[in-house]
Design an enzyme around this catalytic site. Structure first.
Site, PDB file in Angstrom:
ATOM      1  N   ASP A  95       0.873  -1.160   0.000  1.00 14.57           N
ATOM      2  CA  ASP A  95       0.000   0.000   0.000  1.00 14.57           C
ATOM      3  C   ASP A  95       0.918   1.219   0.000  1.00 14.57           C
ATOM      4  O   ASP A  95       2.110   1.120   0.282  1.00 14.57           O
ATOM      5  CB  ASP A  95      -0.913  -0.005   1.229  1.00 14.57           C
ATOM      6  CG  ASP A  95      -2.177   0.826   1.020  1.00 14.57           C
ATOM      7  OD1 ASP A  95      -2.182   1.694   0.130  1.00 14.57           O
ATOM      8  OD2 ASP A  95      -3.151   0.625   1.771  1.00 14.57           O
ATOM      9  N   TRP A  96       0.374   2.379  -0.297  1.00 17.49           N
ATOM     10  CA  TRP A  96       1.194   3.563  -0.537  1.00 17.49           C
ATOM     11  C   TRP A  96       1.883   4.032   0.760  1.00 17.49           C
ATOM     12  O   TRP A  96       1.247   4.555   1.663  1.00 17.49           O
ATOM     13  CB  TRP A  96       0.328   4.645  -1.145  1.00 17.49           C
ATOM     14  CG  TRP A  96       0.287   4.601  -2.646  1.00 17.49           C
ATOM     15  CD1 TRP A  96       0.509   5.647  -3.504  1.00 17.49           C
ATOM     16  CD2 TRP A  96       0.008   3.476  -3.504  1.00 17.49           C
ATOM     17  NE1 TRP A  96       0.403   5.231  -4.824  1.00 17.49           N
ATOM     18  CE2 TRP A  96       0.102   3.913  -4.850  1.00 17.49           C
ATOM     19  CE3 TRP A  96      -0.283   2.134  -3.271  1.00 17.49           C
ATOM     20  CZ2 TRP A  96      -0.101   3.074  -5.946  1.00 17.49           C
ATOM     21  CZ3 TRP A  96      -0.487   1.291  -4.351  1.00 17.49           C
ATOM     22  CH2 TRP A  96      -0.393   1.754  -5.665  1.00 17.49           C
TER      23      TRP A  96
END
Length: 996
Positions: A373-374
């Site tokens: 995920d970012w």
């Protein structure tokens, strides 16, 4: 009102400027040994914070050789300053006391959380990473990928595993291309209900709405339309569907992105969605893996704690609840999985070797690539060895700073032997194999980006203008056409709005309908009501949720406010509406003005003019409950809901309308748009409240889908994908959001184990308001003729794990470090992430390459989704459903299984606990109303024609009848005692039962 803080946009997220973050640094450094590097390391050291202030402590002197103490002479030369004020000893003592108390409180919270954690509160190691290419279904793709990857240089391999940096290219995530081999950079784009930041695309109904349809075909069709739009925009990797969070906590901020609180419902919906997306050639992403069940403390420093929350859980619960939908996703062939922000058993999910190497890649046989995920990656070497293949968006510990934990750091780590060459080869090959597996090498349907073709993304996530910066996040001023405004919404019969309308209508759940008030008649009075009526049928519409946001349907960034009608939650999973059909407008369009008089007061406050209420025959009142991702807040709700009540005075509004409508004689219809379960107890038993619709999050066709149900054009067939309780505490202690940290690393223990939602209600004997799987129809269905057919004897274990095919092999020779240097004359863009090195100083080729002992392979593995024998059909269950009402309708027939009671492990003699019942299948069938008259012996038949029936068949697999044995590390089927097969219309309405 909270004080205003400065924020910056990060992945469309507004985060505090310069918010510090931490890192668990690898034990073997893969960076240059210079002072600045050590300062960077110190900056991200999670232990390098003052316990009282949570501010970083900065060292002085040589960071590579710290001194034991400072000499007095080092301080003696400081210029004297005029004394203005000196704190007294009492003052200093009070300050120290405060600091000490703060430390003790935080430490006590941490000690309490640690002591109360489950016995297996630390995640076990699992190494090395299983290589991709061992499944026959991917054999051809891996063969092609191996030929391509073996031609790549070290930096080219690193390039395709590292994002280019936040907002550096057109999409929210972008990987580098390998131009000389015609391998393009990949565009990764949110999200689970549409295309974030993209123009001329569809705002589909949210996952919770799709789950409420219980319609496998619609799940697939929505996924396919979603994939088609992504392909039309040049998106290679779609960041959805979401099956985590599962919904353990009903107030969880992102529950609406998933499909419901049961692993089987989630798993089927996710698999159908993935098949639809990937049938269009787009790589789907199963997310968020794993146990990201609340927004509070999901990320380090996002909530002022130096570490993310740790979800502490036992192995059986992981397998039977939270990993189950991911197993179904892998079985469906998903090509990408996104690891989550949080820790799991004290190890960050994106560097948790047990989760990624052990469960996902070995046991479940996942063949694609794992992306972070970012900014969920918290280490470099450790995450690569634990199974992470791609870092997103490329930046490491801070948004848009151009410093990656992969990129040049991964290049160094391979050159100095910290990360084996074969691990990098596998990382790159998994990415390329996924590209081949989805047919993205076909330049006819996936043309290459310029200068080799006209492909690639045709939109920009960073501007709505046609011409804009090519590298928005950099200081580079290059511009070009970035938005081509390609309309991907479909046309004519293929217009995706038609599908949105159908999904939203089927995802609307009718939970109350006294006196068959619904469906309404467009002409007002129904035939049996017309006698003696001399006036028009009077309808009043109330509630802010009935109208559009006055400031515009896309006024709030990422839908981060609750203004007007609610059709989506907020966050990175939300999209721009191309249009939004207002419920109030749709109602006005449908009623006959000649015979119906409609008035509206679209506010959450009761009108001062009481006649607006008192002169109505029917009052329709709208209310809602919103939530979303934790980087945004609205009305003091930051991600997770504060409670389960309706928001913005919705309960009070409904109570007022219920008392005043028609002077107390009117009939009230309640419409609720919601992200999940809401408590209805404040008004559900009001005598005037005759009908209640849970319309969830309908997307752009909100008003149209609602009137389809209101007037009977669509017979409601939605069923609750969760339980609606009478009291919030009824969901159990495990359902509570942790709103305040209980330590520097917040701890959340999943001590309820298997018992979430209806499983908890059943175990504790709690009566819900409306149970899981519940929903009404405008007709009546009857079940009969249950037949259970066995296909063999009960056996405890599945067949032995099959041997897969051999994965590709590559040379493991480490290249000359000089090949990783920036090419001469290379033009670097500010903050753009490259794989190259500026210097090879300090990099030495290892004398011995890293080698790890092989962790035991799981007997539950052997193919995508696990051991193939787990999916062998053991039972066939069939039943007949009959429509005994007056109108055609869709029935959702549900299969539940109860495991043998008082079962004990045959080896240890220990009792094995099972839920009262578990969902194991469902089928939605359309059954027309018959016209042959009453059916003898069928209750309710005299009220309709009755007669038409459909046969429903369920295939029950070995896994459906097994539990996860933590000692055997395998799925075990009880061979003593009796299973109970139950078929019905909800988790508490199961008229057909039989033993096996």
């Amino acid at each position: 009102m909270a004080p205003v803080e400065s924020h910056e946009l990060r992945r469309g997220k507004y985060a505090k400027l310069d918010a510090p973050v931490d890192d668990e640094s690898p034990t073997r450094p893969s960076f240059d040994s210079n002072a600045s590097s050590y300062e960077d390391l110190e900056e991200f050291d999670p232990l390098n914070y003052d316990a009282g202030t949570l501010k970083q402590k900065r060292s002085t002197g040589n960071l590579r050789a710290r001194k034991a103490s400072f000499r007095d002479a080092e301080f003696a030369e400081k210029a004297p300053r005029k004394r203005k004020w000196t704190p007294s000893r009492l003052c200093c003592g009070l300050v120290l006391l405060f600091v000490a108390a703060t430390v003790l409180l935080l430490s006590a919270g941490g000690i309490w959380a640690w002591k109360s954690a489950p016995k297996d509160g630390l995640s076990p190691p699992w190494y090395p990473t299983p290589k991709g290419g061992q499944d026959a279904a991917w054999a051809e793709s891996y063969k092609k990928a191996a030929k391509l990857v073996e031609q790549m240089t070290l930096v080219e391999k690193v390039n395709i595993t590292t994002g280019t940096g936040w907002s550096m290219d057109m999409c929210v995530g972008n990987t580098h291309p390998v131009p000389r081999l015609k391998f393009p950079g990949l565009c990764l784009q949110d999200g689970p209900l549409g295309l974030r930041f993209a123009d001329n695309s569809t705002a589909f109904p949210a996952g919770v709405t799709v789950g409420a349809t219980w319609n496998k075909d619609l799940m697939y069709q929505r996924g396919r339309a979603h994939g088609k739009e992504a392909k039309g925009k040049g998106i290679n990797v779609l960041l959805g569907p979401a099956m985590g969070p599962l919904g353990r906590m009903p107030a969880g901020g992102r529950n609406w992105e998933g499909f419901g609180t049961d692993p089987v419902l989630q798993g089927i919906a996710a698999a159908q969605t993935i098949k639809g997306i990937q049938d269009e050639g787009v790589i789907a992403t199963a997310k968020h893996y794993l146990l990201n069940e609340q927004e509070h403390f999901r990320q380090a420093w996002e909530w002022s704690t130096p570490n993310a929350i740790s979800s502490n859980i036992d192995d059986r619960t992981i397998h039977e609840i939270y990993a189950w939908p991911f197993a179904e996703s892998v079985r469906a062939g998903v090509a990408s999985v996104m690891c989550s922000y949080n820790m799991v058993n004290s190890s960050y999910a994106c560097q948790n070797s047990k989760l990624m190497n052990g469960i996902l890649k070995d046991e479940l046989g996942f063949q694609g690539f794992i992306q972070s995920d970012w900014l969920a990656q918290r280490s470099g070497v450790a995450s690569a060895l634990a199974g992470l293949d791609v870092t997103m968006p490329g930046d490491g510990l801070k948004w848009a700073d151009g410093k990656s934990l992969f990129g040049p750091e991964l290049t160094k780590a391979v050159l100095n032997g910290s990360v084996p060459m074969e691990r990098l080869n596998d990382m790159a090959t998994r990415v390329v194999a996924a590209w081949y597996q989805l047919g993205q090498d076909d330049t006819k349907t996936w043309p290459l980006p310029p200068p080799d073709g006209e492909g690639g993304p045709n939109f920009s996530s960073w501007t709505d203008e046609e011409v804009g910066f090519l590298h928005h996040g950099s200081t580079d001023g290059s511009t070009g056409v970035v938005n081509k405004f390609v309309n991907v919404q479909g046309e004519g019969n293929d217009f995706h709005g038609n599908l949105v309308r159908r999904v939203a209508a089927e995802g609307t759940v009718l939970v109350k309908n006294e006196g068959n008030l619904l469906p309404l008649d467009r002409n007002g009075w129904k035939a049996d009501e017309k006698a003696g009526q001399m006036t028009k049928y009077r309808v009043g519409v109330f509630g802010e949720d009935s109208r559009l946001n006055k400031k515009g349907i896309n006024n709030c960034k990422d839908r981060g406010c609750n203004e007007g009608t609610l059709a989506s939650g907020w966050g990175s999973g939300a999209v721009e509406y191309p249009y939004l059909v207002e419920p109030l407008w749709a109602l006005r369009q449908q009623f006959n003005n000649d015979s119906v008089y409609l008035v509206d007061y679209p506010s959450n406050h009761l009108p001062k003019d009481k006649t607006l209420l008192e002169e109505q025959d029917v009052c329709i009142v709208f209310a809602n409950a919103d939530a979303g991702e934790g980087y945004l807040s609205s009305d003091k709700i930051r991600g997770d809901r504060n409670d389960l009540y309706l928001q913005k005075g919705g309960d009070k509004l409904i109570q007022g309308v219920a008392k005043g409508c028609g002077g107390g004689k009117g009939k009230v219809i309640v419409v609720i748009h919601t992200v999940g379960p809401v408590l209805l107890e404040n008004w559900i038993d009001e005598p005037s409240v005759k009908a209640v619709l849970i319309a969830h999050l309908p997307g752009q066709e909100s008003g149209n889908s609602l009137v389809d149900v209101f007037f009977g054009d669509v017979n409601p067939s939605g069923r609750l994908p969760y339980t609606i309780a009478k009291n919030e505490d009824d969901y159990g202690p495990g359902s509570k959001i942790l709103f305040f940290p209980n330590g520097l690393t917040p701890q959340q223990n999943f001590s309820e184990g298997l018992y979430i939602d209806y499983r908890h209600f059943d175990k504790q004997g709690i009566a819900p308001r409306y149970e899981f799987g519940y929903g009404l129809s405008y007709t009546t269905f009857h079940l009969s003729s249950l037949l259970v057919t066995s296909h063999g004897p009960k056996t405890p274990l599945p067949a032995s794990r099959p041997k897969g095919i051999d994965p590709p092999t590559f040379s493991t020779d480490i290249p000359d470090p000089k090949t990783a240097l920036f090419p001469p004359g290379f033009k670097k863009l500010s903050k753009y992430i490259y794989p190259y090195l500026s210097s090879t100083d300090g990099i030495k080729k290892p004398e011995i390459q890293t080698n790890m002992l092989q962790s035991p392979l799981s007997e539950a593995g052997g193919a995508q989704g696990g051991n193939p024998d787990l999916y062998t059909e053991v039972l066939t269950v069939s039943a007949s459903v009959t429509n005994i009402g007056l109108v055609d309708g869709d029935s959702v027939v549900q299969l539940y299984i109860s495991f043998p009671q008082d079962y004990k492990d045959p080896e240890s003699g220990e009792p094995v606990d099972f839920p009262v019942r578990v969902l194991r299948g469902f089928e939605k069938v359309h059954v027309e109303a018959g016209r042959q008259g009453p059916i003898p012996g069928v209750k309710g038949s005299p009220h309709g024609g009755g007669g038409n029936s459909k046969k429903v068949v369920f295939k029950v697999t070995r896994k459906d009848l097994s539990y996860w044995d933590v000692k055997k590390q395998n799925w075990v089927m009880p061979t003593t005692g009796e299973f109970e097969i139950q078929v019905g219309f909800s988790s508490r309405n199961l008229p057909l039962q039989e033993k096996w």
